[in-house]
Design a protein around this motif. Structure first.
Motif, short mmCIF file in Angstrom:
data_model
loop_
_atom_site.label_atom_id
_atom_site.label_comp_id
_atom_site.label_asym_id
_atom_site.label_seq_id
_atom_site.Cartn_x
_atom_site.Cartn_y
_atom_site.Cartn_z
N PRO A 1 0.83 -1.21 0.00
CA PRO A 1 0.00 0.00 0.00
C PRO A 1 0.85 1.25 0.00
O PRO A 1 1.90 1.30 0.66
CB PRO A 1 -0.81 -0.14 1.30
N TYR A 2 0.40 2.27 -0.73
CA TYR A 2 1.21 3.47 -0.94
C TYR A 2 0.65 4.67 -0.20
O TYR A 2 1.39 5.41 0.45
CB TYR A 2 1.29 3.77 -2.44
N ALA A 3 -0.62 4.90 -0.30
CA ALA A 3 -1.22 6.14 0.21
C ALA A 3 -1.89 5.98 1.56
O ALA A 3 -2.62 6.86 2.00
CB ALA A 3 -2.23 6.68 -0.80
N THR A 4 -1.63 4.86 2.24
CA THR A 4 -2.18 4.64 3.57
C THR A 4 -1.03 4.39 4.53
O THR A 4 0.08 4.08 4.11
CB THR A 4 -3.13 3.43 3.58
N PRO A 5 -1.27 4.54 5.85
CA PRO A 5 -0.19 4.31 6.81
C PRO A 5 0.42 2.92 6.63
O PRO A 5 -0.30 1.92 6.54
CB PRO A 5 -0.89 4.44 8.17
N SER A 6 1.74 2.87 6.54
CA SER A 6 2.41 1.60 6.31
C SER A 6 2.56 0.84 7.62
O SER A 6 2.70 1.43 8.69
CB SER A 6 3.78 1.82 5.68
N GLN A 7 2.52 -0.47 7.53
CA GLN A 7 2.76 -1.32 8.69
C GLN A 7 4.22 -1.74 8.68
O GLN A 7 4.86 -1.79 7.63
CB GLN A 7 1.83 -2.55 8.63
N ASP A 8 4.75 -2.04 9.85
CA ASP A 8 6.17 -2.32 9.98
C ASP A 8 6.47 -3.76 9.56
O ASP A 8 6.35 -4.69 10.36
CB ASP A 8 6.63 -2.07 11.42
N VAL A 9 6.85 -3.92 8.31
CA VAL A 9 7.12 -5.25 7.79
C VAL A 9 8.36 -5.86 8.44
O VAL A 9 8.54 -7.09 8.44
CB VAL A 9 7.27 -5.19 6.25
N ARG B 1 3.20 9.66 -1.09
CA ARG B 1 3.31 8.60 -0.08
C ARG B 1 2.83 9.11 1.28
O ARG B 1 3.16 10.24 1.68
CB ARG B 1 4.75 8.12 0.01
N HIS B 2 2.08 8.28 1.99
CA HIS B 2 1.53 8.69 3.29
C HIS B 2 2.66 9.07 4.24
O HIS B 2 3.64 8.33 4.41
CB HIS B 2 0.70 7.55 3.89
N GLY B 3 2.53 10.24 4.86
CA GLY B 3 3.51 10.69 5.83
C GLY B 3 4.68 11.44 5.26
O GLY B 3 5.49 11.98 6.01
#
Length: 367
Positions: A118-126, A258-260
């Motif tokens: 996902p690009y435009a939403t908050p990313s999760q810590d992979v 990109r989100h953020g």
């Protein structure tokens, strides 16, 4: 379909036009890897590739998915550094900005084209979530062994990949980019001065229109809309709006949202674009063979890289049967090609076939 940037409350001095040597290097790598997007640069690309050291040429293939599709946000690290940071004046300064990204930011941006995250939403810590890591590697495997190897190394040891990328970019600078940049930077600086002068004398709307007729400012709503075959939205909070010119980028009009990260409009300084290019809506009416908007969006993805059905399902939020039906229509029309890698079927746009349908449509796909 468009990408919008909410600029409500943005002070005029927070709109900055500034060249970026690292972004231009990313564009140069993209043009070398995907010459079909940049027919006007074939002479330059041939000159560069014929002089390349074979070892560096091989290293270019190790992670070319970071710039072949378009190019990774890693080439605009200033957007991810808090506080409204501007691009550096030199490549060395920009590489220092790249080092300031957190490992989480670096990995998230690097995995964009290998795993379709996902690009435009908050990313999760992979890096911290075993299930997300497993899913990322599964998606990378669908793209091929090269992407899988890179993703495994990236997730296992981000500092090692960061060191590798920095050294690779420095070697590209020494091999060919320093000479290219010495010729381009004056043109880009002159364009930045011109757009800045327009901003001061005539305002943001005039400056944006001068960049491209596809960029429109709604002053009442405090929103910039970029006419592209994709959906996206960005919100400026405490940062700036960066306008970054490129000499090598036409026909791509890139929007980092990109989100953020602070939004960036990466625009070509010159192009054969007509004064009033056709809108996406007009193109939809013309291209009766591609009348469905979802298929137009699929073409945008497939113009940049190969994708599996499962990846397109994730990107577009549709079911596998729905995506398969759209792909079937495109394939029956002779607009996409397929090839098999193990148990995966990879789809890609036949750019030559689309070009025969109309240069306006192809340009919109690559914008």
């Amino acid at each position: 379909m468009s990408v919008s940037i909410d600029i409500a409350g943005l002070r005029p001095e927070r709109v900055v036009v500034v060249p970026s040597p690292l972004a231009e290097l990313g564009t140069a790598l993209h043009a070398l890897a995907e010459s079909g997007h940049h027919p006007g640069l074939r002479g330059w690309a041939t000159s560069v590739t014929t002089r390349l050291d074979p070892h560096l040429a091989d290293r270019m293939c190790e992670a070319d998915f970071l710039w072949r599709t378009t190019f990774s946000d890693l080439f605009l690290p200033c957007a991810g550094v808090p506080g409204g940071t501007l691009p550096g004046a030199t490549l060395a300064e920009e590489l220092d900005l790249l080092d300031k990204l957190t490992d989480e930011q670096f990995v998230d941006a690097a995995l964009e084209f290998t795993c379709a995250l996902p690009y435009a939403t908050p990313s999760q810590d992979v890096l911290a979530d075993a299930e997300l890591r497993r899913r990322a590697l599964e998606l990378a495997a669908a793209r091929g062994p090269q992407q899988l190897r890179f993703s495994q190394r990236l997730l296992d040891d981000p500092p090692r990949i960061r060191t590798w990328l920095r050294q690779f970019l420095q070697d590209c600078d020494e091999a060919f980019f320093a000479d290219t940049w010495s010729r381009l930077r004056h043109q880009l600086a002159a364009d930045a001065r011109h757009r800045t002068d327009l901003l001061r004398r005539k305002g943001l709307a005039e400056a944006l229109t001068s960049i491209s007729a596809a960029v429109v400012l709604d002053e009442a709503a405090g929103r910039i809309t970029i006419d592209k075959l994709r959906q996206g939205h960005s919100l400026i909070r405490n940062g700036s709006l960066l306008l970054v010119p490129t000499s090598l980028g036409w026909p791509h009009l890139m929007v980092l949202h990109r989100h953020g990260w602070q939004p960036v409009l990466h625009y070509p300084v010159s192009s054969p674009e007509p004064a009033s290019p056709p809108s996406v809506e007009q193109l939809t009416l013309r291209m009766t063979a591609l009348s469905h908007p979802v298929r137009m969006q699929l073409c945008r993805n497939l113009a940049r890289s190969t994708y599996t059905t499962s990846e397109l399902v994730q990107i577009h939020g549709m079911t596998a049967p729905e995506i398969s039906r759209h792909l079937s229509v495109l394939k029956k029309a002779g607009l996409i090609t397929t090839r098999r890698r193990g148990r995966y079927v990879l789809y890609q746009l036949d750019v030559t076939a689309v070009a025969r349908l109309g240069s306006d449509f192809l340009e919109a796909l690559l914008r």
